[in-house]
Design a protein around this motif. Structure first.
Motif, PDB file in Angstrom:
ATOM      1  N   LYS A   1     -48.467  37.206  35.514  1.00 20.27           N
ATOM      2  CA  LYS A   1     -47.062  37.599  35.620  1.00 20.27           C
ATOM      3  C   LYS A   1     -46.254  36.468  36.238  1.00 20.27           C
ATOM      4  CE  LYS A   1     -48.328  42.403  36.413  1.00 20.27           C
ATOM      5  NZ  LYS A   1     -48.312  43.502  37.355  1.00 20.27           N
ATOM      6  N   THR A   2     -44.963  36.491  36.009  1.00 21.28           N
ATOM      7  CA  THR A   2     -44.063  35.466  36.539  1.00 21.28           C
ATOM      8  C   THR A   2     -44.128  35.422  38.063  1.00 21.28           C
ATOM      9  OG1 THR A   2     -42.598  35.810  34.649  1.00 21.28           O
ATOM     10  CG2 THR A   2     -41.683  34.636  36.532  1.00 21.28           C
ATOM     11  N   GLU A   3     -44.227  36.592  38.711  1.00 24.72           N
ATOM     12  CA  GLU A   3     -44.295  36.635  40.174  1.00 24.72           C
ATOM     13  C   GLU A   3     -45.588  35.972  40.676  1.00 24.72           C
ATOM     14  OE1 GLU A   3     -44.352  40.046  38.584  1.00 24.72           O
ATOM     15  OE2 GLU A   3     -42.291  39.529  38.111  1.00 24.72           O
ATOM     16  N   GLN A   4     -46.663  36.144  39.921  1.00 28.76           N
ATOM     17  CA  GLN A   4     -47.935  35.545  40.313  1.00 28.76           C
ATOM     18  C   GLN A   4     -47.896  34.026  40.171  1.00 28.76           C
ATOM     19  OE1 GLN A   4     -50.351  37.994  37.657  1.00 28.76           O
ATOM     20  NE2 GLN A   4     -51.345  38.901  39.459  1.00 28.76           N
ATOM     21  N   ILE A   5     -47.236  33.547  39.137  1.00 26.73           N
ATOM     22  CA  ILE A   5     -47.080  32.097  38.959  1.00 26.73           C
ATOM     23  C   ILE A   5     -46.331  31.515  40.144  1.00 26.73           C
ATOM     24  CG2 ILE A   5     -45.949  30.317  37.567  1.00 26.73           C
ATOM     25  CD1 ILE A   5     -46.549  32.068  35.107  1.00 26.73           C
ATOM     26  N   GLN A   6     -45.244  32.183  40.535  1.00 33.46           N
ATOM     27  CA  GLN A   6     -44.463  31.707  41.676  1.00 33.46           C
ATOM     28  C   GLN A   6     -45.280  31.753  42.966  1.00 33.46           C
ATOM     29  OE1 GLN A   6     -41.451  30.212  41.311  1.00 33.46           O
ATOM     30  NE2 GLN A   6     -41.872  29.587  43.417  1.00 33.46           N
ATOM     31  N   ALA A   7     -46.100  32.775  43.124  1.00 31.51           N
ATOM     32  CA  ALA A   7     -46.942  32.881  44.322  1.00 31.51           C
ATOM     33  C   ALA A   7     -47.937  31.729  44.389  1.00 31.51           C
ATOM     34  CB  ALA A   7     -47.676  34.214  44.336  1.00 31.51           C
ATOM     35  N   ILE A   8     -48.504  31.346  43.258  1.00 30.59           N
ATOM     36  CA  ILE A   8     -49.435  30.208  43.228  1.00 30.59           C
ATOM     37  C   ILE A   8     -48.703  28.918  43.568  1.00 30.59           C
ATOM     38  CG2 ILE A   8     -50.863  28.786  41.703  1.00 30.59           C
ATOM     39  CD1 ILE A   8     -51.684  31.370  40.259  1.00 30.59           C
ATOM     40  N   ARG A   9     -47.538  28.715  42.987  1.00 30.77           N
ATOM     41  CA  ARG A   9     -46.749  27.500  43.279  1.00 30.77           C
ATOM     42  C   ARG A   9     -46.368  27.432  44.752  1.00 30.77           C
ATOM     43  NH1 ARG A   9     -43.214  27.802  37.747  1.00 30.77           N
ATOM     44  NH2 ARG A   9     -44.735  26.727  36.454  1.00 30.77           N
ATOM     45  N   ASP A  10     -45.942  28.555  45.314  1.00 28.66           N
ATOM     46  CA  ASP A  10     -45.580  28.588  46.738  1.00 28.66           C
ATOM     47  C   ASP A  10     -46.794  28.288  47.619  1.00 28.66           C
ATOM     48  OD1 ASP A  10     -43.006  29.244  45.978  1.00 28.66           O
ATOM     49  OD2 ASP A  10     -43.227  31.384  46.421  1.00 28.66           O
ATOM     50  N   ALA A  11     -47.944  28.835  47.254  1.00 28.71           N
ATOM     51  CA  ALA A  11     -49.163  28.598  48.037  1.00 28.71           C
ATOM     52  C   ALA A  11     -49.560  27.127  47.989  1.00 28.71           C
ATOM     53  CB  ALA A  11     -50.297  29.475  47.516  1.00 28.71           C
ATOM     54  N   PHE A  12     -49.427  26.500  46.816  1.00 28.64           N
ATOM     55  CA  PHE A  12     -49.727  25.069  46.710  1.00 28.64           C
ATOM     56  C   PHE A  12     -48.791  24.255  47.601  1.00 28.64           C
ATOM     57  CE2 PHE A  12     -51.929  25.521  42.424  1.00 28.64           C
ATOM     58  CZ  PHE A  12     -53.158  25.102  42.903  1.00 28.64           C
ATOM     59  N   GLU A  13     -47.519  24.609  47.629  1.00 28.81           N
ATOM     60  CA  GLU A  13     -46.558  23.892  48.476  1.00 28.81           C
ATOM     61  C   GLU A  13     -46.921  24.035  49.950  1.00 28.81           C
ATOM     62  OE1 GLU A  13     -42.377  24.432  47.781  1.00 28.81           O
ATOM     63  OE2 GLU A  13     -42.720  24.589  45.616  1.00 28.81           O
TER      64      GLU A  13
ATOM     65  N   ALA B   1     -49.774  24.603  51.212  1.00 33.09           N
ATOM     66  CA  ALA B   1     -51.036  23.912  51.489  1.00 33.09           C
ATOM     67  C   ALA B   1     -50.901  22.395  51.361  1.00 33.09           C
ATOM     68  CB  ALA B   1     -52.123  24.412  50.546  1.00 33.09           C
ATOM     69  N   GLY B   2     -49.771  21.934  50.830  1.00 32.00           N
ATOM     70  CA  GLY B   2     -49.556  20.494  50.693  1.00 32.00           C
ATOM     71  C   GLY B   2     -50.272  19.891  49.498  1.00 32.00           C
ATOM     72  N   VAL B   3     -50.618  20.686  48.509  1.00 32.80           N
ATOM     73  CA  VAL B   3     -51.250  20.176  47.282  1.00 32.80           C
ATOM     74  C   VAL B   3     -50.125  19.894  46.298  1.00 32.80           C
ATOM     75  CG1 VAL B   3     -52.903  20.650  45.446  1.00 32.80           C
ATOM     76  CG2 VAL B   3     -53.304  21.569  47.733  1.00 32.80           C
ATOM     77  N   GLU B   4     -49.840  18.603  46.087  1.00 31.30           N
ATOM     78  CA  GLU B   4     -48.676  18.248  45.282  1.00 31.30           C
ATOM     79  C   GLU B   4     -49.014  17.763  43.890  1.00 31.30           C
ATOM     80  OE1 GLU B   4     -46.351  15.533  47.544  1.00 31.30           O
ATOM     81  OE2 GLU B   4     -46.100  16.931  49.199  1.00 31.30           O
ATOM     82  N   GLY B   5     -50.110  17.059  43.713  1.00 32.36           N
ATOM     83  CA  GLY B   5     -50.430  16.472  42.422  1.00 32.36           C
ATOM     84  C   GLY B   5     -50.877  17.508  41.404  1.00 32.36           C
ATOM     85  N   GLN B   6     -50.376  17.372  40.185  1.00 35.32           N
ATOM     86  CA  GLN B   6     -50.740  18.312  39.122  1.00 35.32           C
ATOM     87  C   GLN B   6     -52.238  18.260  38.826  1.00 35.32           C
ATOM     88  OE1 GLN B   6     -48.824  20.645  37.768  1.00 35.32           O
ATOM     89  NE2 GLN B   6     -47.178  20.007  39.132  1.00 35.32           N
ATOM     90  N   ASP B   7     -52.828  17.074  38.901  1.00 32.83           N
ATOM     91  CA  ASP B   7     -54.268  16.957  38.647  1.00 32.83           C
ATOM     92  C   ASP B   7     -55.072  17.691  39.715  1.00 32.83           C
ATOM     93  OD1 ASP B   7     -53.828  15.460  36.363  1.00 32.83           O
ATOM     94  OD2 ASP B   7     -53.956  13.537  37.427  1.00 32.83           O
ATOM     95  N   ASP B   8     -54.623  17.591  40.967  1.00 36.64           N
ATOM     96  CA  ASP B   8     -55.307  18.295  42.061  1.00 36.64           C
ATOM     97  C   ASP B   8     -55.178  19.809  41.898  1.00 36.64           C
ATOM     98  OD1 ASP B   8     -55.978  15.863  43.180  1.00 36.64           O
ATOM     99  OD2 ASP B   8     -54.247  15.836  44.526  1.00 36.64           O
ATOM    100  N   ARG B   9     -53.999  20.246  41.519  1.00 36.48           N
ATOM    101  CA  ARG B   9     -53.769  21.684  41.318  1.00 36.48           C
ATOM    102  C   ARG B   9     -54.634  22.208  40.173  1.00 36.48           C
ATOM    103  NH1 ARG B   9     -47.321  22.879  42.223  1.00 36.48           N
ATOM    104  NH2 ARG B   9     -47.239  22.053  44.339  1.00 36.48           N
ATOM    105  N   LYS B  10     -54.651  21.454  39.086  1.00 29.72           N
ATOM    106  CA  LYS B  10     -55.434  21.870  37.915  1.00 29.72           C
ATOM    107  C   LYS B  10     -56.921  21.927  38.258  1.00 29.72           C
ATOM    108  CE  LYS B  10     -56.212  20.785  33.103  1.00 29.72           C
ATOM    109  NZ  LYS B  10     -57.004  19.871  32.401  1.00 29.72           N
TER     110      LYS B  10
END
Length: 106
Positions: free
Chosen positions: A27-39, A41-50
């Motif tokens: 869901k869109t809310e879940q996508i935003q929750a993952i993005r917020d959690a990455f921020e 946690a300080g995980v910025e690179g797309q390769d690291d996130r993937k």
């Protein structure tokens, strides 16, 4: 002699039930929750996130929209684990050093 017993080992393929549902998409809310959690946690690179996401779901993911709703809690838990494993930096780099220096050994 035991014709009936031999039929025990001839297992037919079960027919797929029409009531079996596919996993729900993310869901869109879940996508935003993952993005917020990455921020947080300080995980910025797309390769690291993937790489983190793929290590949780154990499959290749080319887009966050390929995730399923059931994947999200485990992904968020892993991201939160990263955040909590980082020591809080209070003070200077000297105060936060991990190893003793020659001065500390005196």
């Amino acid at each position: 002699m035991y014709d009936e017993a031999s039929s025990l080992f001839e297992i037919d393929e079960p027919a797929l039930s029409p009531n079996v549902l596919a996993p729900l998409p993310i869901k869109t809310e879940q996508i935003q929750a993952i993005r917020d959690a990455f921020e947080r946690a300080g995980v910025e690179g797309q390769d690291d996130r993937k790489a983190l996401i793929e290590s949780v779901v154990l499959r290749e993911v080319s887009s966050i929209r390929e995730l399923r709703a059931v994947d999200v809690p485990r992904i968020l838990q892993r991201i939160e684990g990263l955040r909590s494993s980082k020591p809080a930096s209070t003070g200077s780099a000297w105060d936060n050093r991990e190893e003793d220096t020659w001065i500390d050994k005196l």
